[in-house]
Design an enzyme around this catalytic site. Structure first.
Site, PDB file in Angstrom:
ATOM      1  N   GLU A  60       0.812  -1.212   0.000  1.00  0.00           N
ATOM      2  CA  GLU A  60       0.000   0.000   0.000  1.00  0.00           C
ATOM      3  C   GLU A  60       0.848   1.267   0.000  1.00  0.00           C
ATOM      4  O   GLU A  60       0.487   2.267  -0.634  1.00  0.00           O
ATOM      5  CB  GLU A  60      -0.943  -0.012   1.208  1.00  0.00           C
ATOM      6  CG  GLU A  60      -2.089  -1.008   1.099  1.00  0.00           C
ATOM      7  CD  GLU A  60      -1.662  -2.455   1.319  1.00  0.00           C
ATOM      8  OE1 GLU A  60      -2.433  -3.366   0.973  1.00  0.00           O
ATOM      9  OE2 GLU A  60      -0.545  -2.674   1.845  1.00  0.00           O
ATOM     10  N   HIS A 129     -10.604  -6.295   9.271  1.00  0.00           N
ATOM     11  CA  HIS A 129     -11.087  -6.070   7.911  1.00  0.00           C
ATOM     12  C   HIS A 129     -12.462  -5.393   7.912  1.00  0.00           C
ATOM     13  O   HIS A 129     -13.139  -5.377   6.890  1.00  0.00           O
ATOM     14  CB  HIS A 129     -11.200  -7.389   7.145  1.00  0.00           C
ATOM     15  CG  HIS A 129      -9.890  -7.988   6.776  1.00  0.00           C
ATOM     16  ND1 HIS A 129      -9.022  -8.500   7.699  1.00  0.00           N
ATOM     17  CD2 HIS A 129      -9.284  -8.153   5.572  1.00  0.00           C
ATOM     18  CE1 HIS A 129      -7.946  -8.966   7.093  1.00  0.00           C
ATOM     19  NE2 HIS A 129      -8.077  -8.764   5.788  1.00  0.00           N
TER      20      HIS A 129
END
Length: 325
Positions: A60, A129
């Site tokens: 990321e 998540h």
């Protein structure tokens, strides 16, 4: 107007960006042959090729860092971070670089970068998540934070984001992709920082954003059966934030409930409450109510997860409690 899904609206927004501006390219994990973790970019790899669709490694910081550099060099990158939970690995690139380069360079550089990401829980994906971090980014000067709740808003707001010279966090809720709604055929745009009245009412104002708008509308429908008319306001963007529309509604209803999915302590709803209290204190007939997620990491168990995230009944209970004061 045609009725399309939230997923289709986002895909249309991305296709428009690629078709209309040769400076635009997409970059993210699994957005190539796989078609995206949420199937938004399905078919893009075949249509636009590797030059425009960059299927990146699981890094990321590299995705966003590359996007920042490309934007500074004159391109218009759209970076996809698979979920907002993973965006923690790119916090330095977003908060210290993208948000501040324009200011720290005295306007010599701009960063027209859109970071698409998926927020929220409800899909039994566990604590790491299922989080909602969009409120964090709203506290950073230099960033725009967009949280569309409907297909129409997703497309219209994205078109506006493409015109900005500043970085944008564009947060799409995971459970909204299959939702459907009317979307105009005309090339409309929606200004940032303008809240929307999704349902009119005279007894209480419910302000929320992202998927909690749908939850609030369901609560309003439930309350209507009890003779309570709730006005539901969708903030649509967290930065810039429009609380004037909320205050105008409170001037009519004299009651306010603010709903968000993340836990209450330190939540973004506190900013909404603060601004409304300052601007519209004299309109309020009772203290402002807040409905938020439980103060726990989101459980993996579906039944427990449902208890941790606000639903229509919890919102309706807050309204009843408020009106009884």
């Amino acid at each position: 107007m045609p009725v399309i899904s939230y997923r289709e609206a986002v895909a249309q927004a991305l296709r428009e960006a690629l078709d209309e501006d040769p400076r635009v390219f997409l970059m993210g994990e699994d957005i190539g042959p796989y078609g995206g973790a949420y199937a938004v970019t399905r078919g893009f790899w075949e249509q636009y090729g590797q030059h425009r669709i960059k299927d990146s490694p699981l890094s990321e910081s590299v995705i966003v860092g590359t996007g920042v550099g490309a934007a500074m060099a004159g391109l218009r990158p759209i970076a996809e971070i698979m979920t907002i939970n993973f965006i923690l690995l790119a916090m330095d690139q977003i908060v210290n670089h993208a948000a501040k380069i324009g200011y720290m360079s005295g306007g010599q550089f701009s960063v027209p970068l859109i970071v698409r990401t998926v927020t929220g829980g409800g899909a039994s994906l566990g604590a790491t998540h299922s989080q909602c971090f969009e409120g964090w980014f709203a506290s950073v000067p230099g960033l725009y934070v967009v949280v569309p709740a409907t297909p129409q808003d997703a497309l219209g707001l994205f078109r506006t984001c493409r015109e900005l010279q500043n970085p944008v966090i564009f947060a799409e809720h995971a459970l909204l992709y299959s939702s459907r709604g009317e979307v105009p055929d005309s090339p409309y745009k929606i200004a940032l920082g303008v809240a929307d009245v999704k349902r009119a009412g005279a007894d209480v104002t419910i302000a929320s954003y992202s998927r909690m708008v749908q939850v609030s509308l369901a609560a309003a429908e439930q309350l209507a059966g009890e003779g309570i008319q709730a006005e539901v306001i969708d903030l649509r963007t967290l930065r810039p934030l429009d609380t004037d529309t909320v205050v105008e509604s409170v001037a009519k209803t004299h009651h306010l409930v603010v709903v968000e999915e993340t836990s209450q302590f330190g939540g973004f709803a506190g900013e909404v409450v603060s601004q409304v209290q300052r601007k519209g204190f004299d309109y309020l007939n009772a203290p402002i109510e807040r409905v938020a997620g439980e103060e726990v990491p989101i459980p993996y168990s579906m039944p427990l997860e449902r208890l941790a995230i606000p639903d229509a009944e919890r919102v309706a209970q807050a309204v009843r409690r408020l009106l009884e004061q």
